[in-house]
Design a protein around this motif. Structure first.
Motif, PDB file in Angstrom:
ATOM      1  N   SER A  38       0.829  -1.206   0.000  1.00  0.00           N
ATOM      2  CA  SER A  38       0.000   0.000   0.000  1.00  0.00           C
ATOM      3  C   SER A  38       0.865   1.259   0.000  1.00  0.00           C
ATOM      4  O   SER A  38       0.443   2.303  -0.486  1.00  0.00           O
ATOM      5  CB  SER A  38      -0.937   0.009   1.206  1.00  0.00           C
ATOM      6  OG  SER A  38      -0.179   0.036   2.407  1.00  0.00           O
ATOM      7  N   ASN A  39       2.101   1.177   0.523  1.00  0.00           N
ATOM      8  CA  ASN A  39       3.003   2.328   0.568  1.00  0.00           C
ATOM      9  C   ASN A  39       4.200   2.109  -0.349  1.00  0.00           C
ATOM     10  O   ASN A  39       5.324   2.441   0.010  1.00  0.00           O
ATOM     11  CB  ASN A  39       3.523   2.542   2.004  1.00  0.00           C
ATOM     12  CG  ASN A  39       2.409   2.774   2.988  1.00  0.00           C
ATOM     13  OD1 ASN A  39       1.296   3.082   2.595  1.00  0.00           O
ATOM     14  ND2 ASN A  39       2.700   2.626   4.258  1.00  0.00           N
ATOM     15  N   LYS A  40       3.971   1.578  -1.504  1.00  0.00           N
ATOM     16  CA  LYS A  40       5.083   1.220  -2.381  1.00  0.00           C
ATOM     17  C   LYS A  40       5.701   2.470  -3.001  1.00  0.00           C
ATOM     18  O   LYS A  40       5.035   3.229  -3.684  1.00  0.00           O
ATOM     19  CB  LYS A  40       4.584   0.289  -3.475  1.00  0.00           C
ATOM     20  CG  LYS A  40       5.703  -0.394  -4.205  1.00  0.00           C
ATOM     21  CD  LYS A  40       5.170  -1.514  -5.042  1.00  0.00           C
ATOM     22  CE  LYS A  40       6.158  -2.641  -4.984  1.00  0.00           C
ATOM     23  NZ  LYS A  40       5.672  -3.837  -5.567  1.00  0.00           N
ATOM     24  N   ALA A  41       6.977   2.663  -2.746  1.00  0.00           N
ATOM     25  CA  ALA A  41       7.717   3.774  -3.337  1.00  0.00           C
ATOM     26  C   ALA A  41       8.478   3.244  -4.539  1.00  0.00           C
ATOM     27  O   ALA A  41       8.999   2.138  -4.513  1.00  0.00           O
ATOM     28  CB  ALA A  41       8.678   4.370  -2.324  1.00  0.00           C
ATOM     29  N   VAL A  42       8.557   4.027  -5.564  1.00  0.00           N
ATOM     30  CA  VAL A  42       9.279   3.629  -6.750  1.00  0.00           C
ATOM     31  C   VAL A  42      10.759   3.838  -6.454  1.00  0.00           C
ATOM     32  O   VAL A  42      11.201   4.949  -6.200  1.00  0.00           O
ATOM     33  CB  VAL A  42       8.834   4.449  -7.972  1.00  0.00           C
ATOM     34  CG1 VAL A  42       9.568   4.018  -9.211  1.00  0.00           C
ATOM     35  CG2 VAL A  42       7.341   4.301  -8.164  1.00  0.00           C
ATOM     36  N   TYR A  43      11.525   2.772  -6.462  1.00  0.00           N
ATOM     37  CA  TYR A  43      12.897   2.840  -6.003  1.00  0.00           C
ATOM     38  C   TYR A  43      13.836   3.424  -7.046  1.00  0.00           C
ATOM     39  O   TYR A  43      14.900   3.902  -6.721  1.00  0.00           O
ATOM     40  CB  TYR A  43      13.403   1.454  -5.605  1.00  0.00           C
ATOM     41  CG  TYR A  43      13.589   0.524  -6.760  1.00  0.00           C
ATOM     42  CD1 TYR A  43      14.807   0.403  -7.395  1.00  0.00           C
ATOM     43  CD2 TYR A  43      12.537  -0.230  -7.239  1.00  0.00           C
ATOM     44  CE1 TYR A  43      14.978  -0.431  -8.458  1.00  0.00           C
ATOM     45  CE2 TYR A  43      12.696  -1.078  -8.299  1.00  0.00           C
ATOM     46  CZ  TYR A  43      13.929  -1.176  -8.893  1.00  0.00           C
ATOM     47  OH  TYR A  43      14.103  -2.010  -9.954  1.00  0.00           O
ATOM     48  N   TYR A  44      13.499   3.363  -8.303  1.00  0.00           N
ATOM     49  CA  TYR A  44      14.441   3.745  -9.338  1.00  0.00           C
ATOM     50  C   TYR A  44      14.324   5.200  -9.757  1.00  0.00           C
ATOM     51  O   TYR A  44      15.068   5.656 -10.593  1.00  0.00           O
ATOM     52  CB  TYR A  44      14.286   2.848 -10.570  1.00  0.00           C
ATOM     53  CG  TYR A  44      12.878   2.816 -11.123  1.00  0.00           C
ATOM     54  CD1 TYR A  44      12.442   3.774 -12.002  1.00  0.00           C
ATOM     55  CD2 TYR A  44      12.002   1.820 -10.738  1.00  0.00           C
ATOM     56  CE1 TYR A  44      11.160   3.753 -12.495  1.00  0.00           C
ATOM     57  CE2 TYR A  44      10.719   1.787 -11.237  1.00  0.00           C
ATOM     58  CZ  TYR A  44      10.313   2.750 -12.101  1.00  0.00           C
ATOM     59  OH  TYR A  44       9.047   2.716 -12.592  1.00  0.00           O
ATOM     60  N   HIS A  45      13.399   5.931  -9.197  1.00  0.00           N
ATOM     61  CA  HIS A  45      13.266   7.337  -9.583  1.00  0.00           C
ATOM     62  C   HIS A  45      12.863   8.145  -8.349  1.00  0.00           C
ATOM     63  O   HIS A  45      11.735   8.601  -8.246  1.00  0.00           O
ATOM     64  CB  HIS A  45      12.224   7.489 -10.696  1.00  0.00           C
ATOM     65  CG  HIS A  45      12.277   8.843 -11.341  1.00  0.00           C
ATOM     66  ND1 HIS A  45      12.922   9.051 -12.521  1.00  0.00           N
ATOM     67  CD2 HIS A  45      11.806  10.032 -10.952  1.00  0.00           C
ATOM     68  CE1 HIS A  45      12.811  10.334 -12.843  1.00  0.00           C
ATOM     69  NE2 HIS A  45      12.144  10.940 -11.901  1.00  0.00           N
TER      70      HIS A  45
END
Length: 171
Positions: free
Chosen positions: A58-65
């Motif tokens: 639910s709190n997924k952050a985009v790690y590559y940007h």
């Protein structure tokens, strides 16, 4: 099965599966150990991981940007504001790495064009060569001659020196 099938070729399956003939009344220790491991280790760990994954999804952050907010430059920091100095230095380091990657990407494009075009690359890759030269000149004017221990403060002083240097006019 249809009523008119060949009983010799397709025999009917057995009505019941045979019962395993146990030789002993003692339970199998491998089954006991596997069940013990499953209920004591595997099930709690799997349940905990599933709970963490559901929260994380639910709190997924985009790690590559990752996007950082822009902070004031070193020239805009108040005297003695060490937190501002630190944030400006970290922003300068990120910008430096981004500029290095930009130069690498432009260089890869130019080399790919040279490889693709062969001996006639001067004519067919003129745009890529011009873009590479412009990019490297910009990078050199901003970060060149800073040395191995480059910092945002050194870069700022270099820019100030470049602005204060007398402009040579070509006739």
């Amino acid at each position: 099965m249809p009523a008119d099938f060949d009983k010799g070729a397709y025999p009917e399956p057995p009505r019941q599966t045979p019962v395993v003939d146990k030789q002993t009344a003692l339970p199998n220790p491998a089954v006991i150990l596997s069940k013990l491991f499953y209920y004591s280790v595997d099930l709690p760990v799997t349940t905990f991981r599933d709970a963490v994954d559901s929260i994380r999804s639910s709190n997924k952050a985009v790690y590559y940007h990752q996007k950082f907010r822009r902070v004031p430059d070193l020239a805009d920091c108040q005297h003695g504001d060490y937190l501002c100095y630190y944030e400006a230095e970290m922003q300068w380091r990120r910008d430096y790495k981004v500029d290095q990657e930009i130069v690498k990407v432009v260089q890869e494009r130019m080399r790919a064009c040279q490889q693709r075009e062969g001996p006639s690359y001067h004519q067919n890759c003129a745009q890529e060569i011009q873009q590479f030269n412009q990019t490297t000149n910009n990078f050199q004017s901003r970060y060149g001659d800073l040395g191995a221990y480059a910092t945002g403060r050194k870069c700022l002083m270099k820019q100030k020196e470049r602005m204060m240097a007398p402009q040579t006019q070509s006739a």
